[in-house]
Design an enzyme around this catalytic site. Structure first.
Site, short mmCIF file in Angstrom:
data_model
loop_
_atom_site.label_atom_id
_atom_site.label_comp_id
_atom_site.label_asym_id
_atom_site.label_seq_id
_atom_site.Cartn_x
_atom_site.Cartn_y
_atom_site.Cartn_z
CB VAL A 278 -1.01 -0.03 1.19
CG1 VAL A 278 -0.33 -0.33 2.49
CG2 VAL A 278 -1.81 1.25 1.29
CE LYS B 14 5.59 -1.17 -3.95
NZ LYS B 14 6.10 -1.45 -5.31
CG ASP C 16 3.85 -5.19 -13.65
OD1 ASP C 16 3.07 -5.45 -14.60
OD2 ASP C 16 3.47 -5.11 -12.47
P1 ADP Z 1 2.44 -2.56 -6.47
O1 ADP Z 1 3.70 -3.34 -6.52
O2 ADP Z 1 1.58 -2.95 -5.32
O3 ADP Z 1 1.72 -2.47 -7.77
P2 ADP Z 1 3.32 0.19 -6.92
O4 ADP Z 1 4.74 0.54 -6.63
O5 ADP Z 1 2.93 0.04 -8.34
O6 ADP Z 1 2.92 -1.10 -6.06
O7 ADP Z 1 2.38 1.26 -6.22
C1 ADP Z 1 0.97 1.13 -6.27
C2 ADP Z 1 0.34 2.43 -6.72
O8 ADP Z 1 0.67 3.48 -5.77
C3 ADP Z 1 0.86 2.97 -8.06
O9 ADP Z 1 0.15 2.37 -9.13
C4 ADP Z 1 0.59 4.45 -7.92
O10 ADP Z 1 -0.78 4.75 -8.14
C5 ADP Z 1 0.88 4.71 -6.43
N1 ADP Z 1 2.29 5.14 -6.27
C6 ADP Z 1 3.37 4.32 -6.20
N2 ADP Z 1 4.51 5.03 -6.06
C7 ADP Z 1 4.16 6.33 -6.04
C8 ADP Z 1 4.89 7.57 -5.95
N3 ADP Z 1 6.21 7.56 -5.84
N4 ADP Z 1 4.19 8.74 -5.98
C9 ADP Z 1 2.85 8.73 -6.11
N5 ADP Z 1 2.09 7.59 -6.20
C10 ADP Z 1 2.72 6.41 -6.17
MG MG Z 2 2.20 -1.44 -9.55
#
Ligand code: ADP
Ligand code: MG
Length: 320
Positions: free
Chosen positions: A37, A53, A149
């Site tokens: 999350v 994250k 991905d």
């Molecule tokens: P997962 O591995 O669970 O898919 P992500 O790294 O893709 O995790 O993060 C999930 C979501 O969180 C992303 O699709 C984006 O919407 C939001 N997010 C991730 N990193 C950032 C960031 N650095 N700034 C703003 N939103 C972020």
């Molecule tokens: Mg993702």
């Protein structure tokens, strides 16, 4: 999952003092996936905004700490690319690892991909953003890193209005590839996986180029290139290269754009354009002037529903 191809050590100091001593969480959740999350937070000493994250170390009863170390190590490798999100700090608790990342305030490009009318990308926007995506990916490929991905949910913007710059995120499935070790894994998101993944053939940098082809298609048209009624139909569309380039989908979009996509969506990974060739494609040359808004056809059907492009976010991920 095959861990032999992951980067197993990271340089970043992993802090065990409480994250909450340094950062205040802001209520808004930025996003979430299956095991993570992401929340906005503020550094107490500087007042700067970050995205934290929170990654669970145990997933389906398995210790996945090494997957997270791989994600951190890849972010370290990519830290000099301006289009890859910056890693600021890492904290570890008994159950989680927290990555404190640069905050990309514009959110996912996904929203503009499926937007209509004024909010949708123009072809000129797509050209500028795609150059940045390709520059980020070129940096990764120079360092033998394949993202695996790449999709609109993992490509963020520094701001959305005005349209800012690209930040690539989510290196959870990224792998280092080299000529010695072959990587064969089934992972990725159904609509974006390359045919070689479905055939369990070796993964290479070409695998990411395929996803960029799908990404470009979605950014220009709002339609998901291979999406079928279910996962099997999607996979069939991919393996049969069942792509629709008809004027109904590509109305108002240049032939050069279509030519670009066709040079990426080639089944044989060795025949697919390399990232440097993509950047040199005439469509992406800076002199090209294509300020025309996309989806003129959409303007007439004002009641149309948002497309269900990229609706399925489910990972296939299941190799051992
Ligand atoms: P997962 O591995 O669970 O898919 P992500 O790294 O893709 O995790 O993060 C999930 C979501 O969180 C992303 O699709 C984006 O919407 C939001 N997010 C991730 N990193 C950032 C960031 N650095 N700034 C703003 N939103 C972020
Ligand atoms: Mg993702």
């Amino acid at each position: 999952m095959n861990r032999s191809t992951m980067v197993s050590s990271a340089q970043t100091r992993i802090r065990t003092d409480p994250f909450s001593n340094d950062c205040t969480l802001v209520a808004r959740e930025l996003g979430r996936g299956k095991f993570a999350v992401v929340k906005k937070c503020i550094d107490k000493s500087t007042g700067k905004e970050y995205a934290a994250k929170f990654l669970r170390k145990r997933r389906k009863g398995e210790d996945c700490r090494l997957d997270i170390i791989n994600e951190i190590a890849i972010l370290e490798i990519a830290k000099f690319s301006p289009h890859v999100v910056d890693l600021h700090e890492v904290y570890e608790t008994a159950s989680e690892i927290i990555l404190v990342l640069e905050y990309a305030a514009g959110g996912e490009i996904f929203h503009q991909c499926v937007a209509h009318h004024d909010e949708a990308f123009t072809e000129k926007d797509v050209i500028r953003l795609l150059r940045q995506i390709l520059n980020g990916v070129s940096y990764l490929h120079e360092n033998n890193v394949v993202h695996l991905d790449l999709k609109p949910q993992n490509i963020l913007l520094t701001s959305s209005n005005p349209l800012g710059d690209i930040r690539i995120v989510d290196f959870g499935l990224s792998r280092q590839v080299d000529s010695v070790k072959e990587v064969r894994e089934i992972l990725g998101t159904p609509e974006y996986v390359a045919p070689e993944i479905l055939n369990y053939e070796p993964i290479s940098t070409a695998t990411a180029i395929w996803s960029i082809g799908v990404l470009t298609y979605v950014m220009l048209t709002g339609d998901s290139t291979f999406l079928g009624g279910d996962k099997q139909e999607t996979f069939l569309n991919i393996s049969q290269l069942n792509v629709h380039y008809g004027p109904d989908v590509f109305e108002g979009i240049t032939d050069l754009a279509v030519d670009f996509i066709k040079s990426l969506l080639i089944k044989n990974p060795r025949k697919r354009a390399k990232v440097e060739q993509c950047l040199r494609h005439p469509w992406l040359c800076p002199s090209t002037d294509l300020a025309k808004p996309l989806k003129e056809a959409d303007l007439e059907e004002s009641e149309s529903e948002p497309t269900d492009a990229v609706a399925s976010d489910e990972l296939v991920l299941m190799a051992s």
